[in-house]
Design an enzyme around this catalytic site. Structure first.
Site, PDB file in Angstrom:
ATOM      1  N   TYR A  56     -35.321 -75.592 -46.856  1.00  0.00           N
ATOM      2  CA  TYR A  56     -35.872 -74.253 -46.674  1.00  0.00           C
ATOM      3  C   TYR A  56     -35.862 -73.897 -45.187  1.00  0.00           C
ATOM      4  O   TYR A  56     -36.607 -74.482 -44.388  1.00  0.00           O
ATOM      5  CB  TYR A  56     -37.299 -74.158 -47.207  1.00  0.00           C
ATOM      6  CG  TYR A  56     -37.456 -74.441 -48.682  1.00  0.00           C
ATOM      7  CD1 TYR A  56     -36.376 -74.340 -49.556  1.00  0.00           C
ATOM      8  CD2 TYR A  56     -38.694 -74.797 -49.211  1.00  0.00           C
ATOM      9  CE1 TYR A  56     -36.530 -74.591 -50.915  1.00  0.00           C
ATOM     10  CE2 TYR A  56     -38.854 -75.046 -50.569  1.00  0.00           C
ATOM     11  CZ  TYR A  56     -37.766 -74.955 -51.412  1.00  0.00           C
ATOM     12  OH  TYR A  56     -37.930 -75.210 -52.752  1.00  0.00           O
ATOM     13  N   HIS A 124     -34.516 -83.053 -54.814  1.00  0.00           N
ATOM     14  CA  HIS A 124     -34.433 -81.618 -55.073  1.00  0.00           C
ATOM     15  C   HIS A 124     -33.440 -81.292 -56.184  1.00  0.00           C
ATOM     16  O   HIS A 124     -33.696 -80.432 -57.023  1.00  0.00           O
ATOM     17  CB  HIS A 124     -34.036 -80.903 -53.775  1.00  0.00           C
ATOM     18  CG  HIS A 124     -34.505 -79.497 -53.695  1.00  0.00           C
ATOM     19  ND1 HIS A 124     -34.596 -78.802 -52.517  1.00  0.00           N
ATOM     20  CD2 HIS A 124     -34.926 -78.627 -54.644  1.00  0.00           C
ATOM     21  CE1 HIS A 124     -35.038 -77.582 -52.735  1.00  0.00           C
ATOM     22  NE2 HIS A 124     -35.247 -77.447 -54.021  1.00  0.00           N
ATOM     23  N   PRO A 204     -43.098 -69.154 -61.213  1.00  0.00           N
ATOM     24  CA  PRO A 204     -43.811 -68.679 -62.418  1.00  0.00           C
ATOM     25  C   PRO A 204     -43.849 -67.158 -62.508  1.00  0.00           C
ATOM     26  O   PRO A 204     -44.180 -66.616 -63.563  1.00  0.00           O
ATOM     27  CB  PRO A 204     -45.214 -69.266 -62.244  1.00  0.00           C
ATOM     28  CG  PRO A 204     -45.374 -69.400 -60.762  1.00  0.00           C
ATOM     29  CD  PRO A 204     -44.014 -69.784 -60.249  1.00  0.00           C
ATOM     30  N   LEU A 205     -43.495 -66.481 -61.410  1.00  0.00           N
ATOM     31  CA  LEU A 205     -43.457 -65.019 -61.405  1.00  0.00           C
ATOM     32  C   LEU A 205     -42.027 -64.488 -61.481  1.00  0.00           C
ATOM     33  O   LEU A 205     -41.782 -63.321 -61.163  1.00  0.00           O
ATOM     34  CB  LEU A 205     -44.148 -64.482 -60.143  1.00  0.00           C
ATOM     35  CG  LEU A 205     -45.655 -64.747 -60.072  1.00  0.00           C
ATOM     36  CD1 LEU A 205     -46.218 -64.327 -58.729  1.00  0.00           C
ATOM     37  CD2 LEU A 205     -46.379 -64.029 -61.205  1.00  0.00           C
ATOM     38  N   GLY A 206     -41.101 -65.342 -61.917  1.00  0.00           N
ATOM     39  CA  GLY A 206     -39.721 -64.886 -62.054  1.00  0.00           C
ATOM     40  C   GLY A 206     -39.155 -64.353 -60.756  1.00  0.00           C
ATOM     41  O   GLY A 206     -38.520 -63.304 -60.729  1.00  0.00           O
ATOM     42  N   ARG A 207     -39.406 -65.087 -59.659  1.00  0.00           N
ATOM     43  CA  ARG A 207     -38.945 -64.700 -58.320  1.00  0.00           C
ATOM     44  C   ARG A 207     -39.466 -63.316 -57.932  1.00  0.00           C
ATOM     45  O   ARG A 207     -38.794 -62.539 -57.271  1.00  0.00           O
ATOM     46  CB  ARG A 207     -37.422 -64.769 -58.236  1.00  0.00           C
ATOM     47  CG  ARG A 207     -36.881 -66.124 -58.672  1.00  0.00           C
ATOM     48  CD  ARG A 207     -35.393 -66.270 -58.530  1.00  0.00           C
ATOM     49  NE  ARG A 207     -34.947 -67.468 -59.225  1.00  0.00           N
ATOM     50  CZ  ARG A 207     -35.084 -68.710 -58.798  1.00  0.00           C
ATOM     51  NH1 ARG A 207     -35.668 -68.922 -57.635  1.00  0.00           N
ATOM     52  NH2 ARG A 207     -34.650 -69.741 -59.494  1.00  0.00           N
TER      53      ARG A 207
END
Length: 328
Positions: A56, A124, A204-207
């Site tokens: 990242y 990863h 969990p928020l779909g990106r």
């Protein structure tokens, strides 16, 4: 304050973690001061589980997390990952799970995070050219040396998880899981539950799509990779907006935000599941944490399942150019 949940091998974490990726990469619009403030606010509210990776921002995200937790290390569970290799220009080079690479990555992550030990160290992505036994063996050596406390895998197939777990107990599997990505329910969740491995749900928020905040792809920054993600493109985007409308309607009836409903749904799938929604802003963090107070009844869950059954989303999770080396 956030309650706690237990992953595999007795690792206790906050029931919701904080994904730090977007603070340094992929989603554009970086603001380090706000990102630092967001991490500090998360810690103040009882979040003890922070998720990062060496890829990242080519290490910058680990450095950010390291600065943010300075003086507040006690009681935190710091998770990071290795395996995805990037070229100097940021493009993906491949996946590496060779033992010597595992060791070098661990030492580099420890230095960037400014810690003596990594609490949860994930591979990863699985390297198809290196036996998983060799990679996990190297991770187990790092644990014996006191450099890591727990072993994890990310986006690994069920058979790979079994082989890895036979070498050394795996604490957690991290894989995408949300109302529009439910593939894990078929084989992965049953497998990790059989082996008593915890499940960490990323995106969990779909990106961000399931929050209802993205009504126009043009509002995303030019360097936001979601502009080239199949579910955010063309007809798929339009069709998926209907899913958000369904979530919003149910959320309105519950008196919560769409984001809170989406996270609450993930949390309701089992006490062995810990979502790690990512954000780089305090206001979104606080909204996300409100999901912990949303109780979903059986009727609520049934209504949600009717509105967004498995496979409801249009488009693949990743485009053809994204790194997607799923384990064999």
């Amino acid at each position: 304050m956030v309650k706690q949940r237990t992953l595999g091998q007795g690792l206790v974490v906050s029931a919701m973690g904080l994904g730090c990726m977007g603070m340094s990469d992929f989603y554009g619009g970086r603001d380090e001061a706000e990102s630092m403030a967001t991490i500090h606010r998360a810690l103040d509210l009882g979040v003890t589980f922070l998720d990062t990776a060496d890829m990242y921002g080519a290490g910058r995200n680990e450095e950010l997390v390291g600065r943010a937790i300075a003086g507040r290390r006690d009681g935190l569970v710091i998770a990071t990952k290795f395996g995805n290799v990037r070229n100097p220009d940021g493009t993906f080079k491949g996946v590496n799970g060779r033992p010597d690479y595992v060791r070098a990555c661990c030492d580099a992550s420890l230095a960037r995070l400014r810690v003596d030990v990594i609490d949860l160290y994930y591979q990863h992505r699985v390297d198809p050219d290196t036996p998983i036994e060799d990679t996990v063996g190297a991770m187990a050596d790092l644990k014996r040396e006191g450099k890591i406390r727990h072993l994890g895998l990310s986006e690994a197939a069920a058979a790979t998880i079994r082989r890895a777990h036979a070498v050394h107990p795996i604490t957690a599997l991290q894989t995408e899981y949300s109302l529009w990505t439910r593939d894990v329910e078929r084989e992965l969740l049953p497998t990790v539950r059989e082996l008593r491995i915890g499940f960490v749900a990323y995106s969990p928020l779909g990106r961000g799509f399931l929050t209802g905040a993205i009504a126009d792809i043009g509002t995303l920054d030019a360097d936001d990779y979601r502009r080239h993600s199949p579910r955010f493109e063309g007809d798929n985007f339009t069709k998926n907006l209907a899913l958000v409308d369904a979530i919003r309607a149910i959320a309105d009836a519950k008196g919560c935000t769409p984001a809170q409903l989406a996270i609450a749904w993930v949390m309701a799938q089992g006490d062995d599941i810990v979502p790690i929604p990512g954000t780089k802003r305090r206001r979104y963090l606080e909204d996300n944490l409100g999901a912990a107070g949303i109780a979903l009844s059986r009727d609520d869950l049934a209504r949600i399942d009717r509105a967004l059954p498995p496979g409801a989303a249009s488009g693949e999770r990743y485009g053809p150019h994204a790194l997607r080396a799923i384990g064999r």
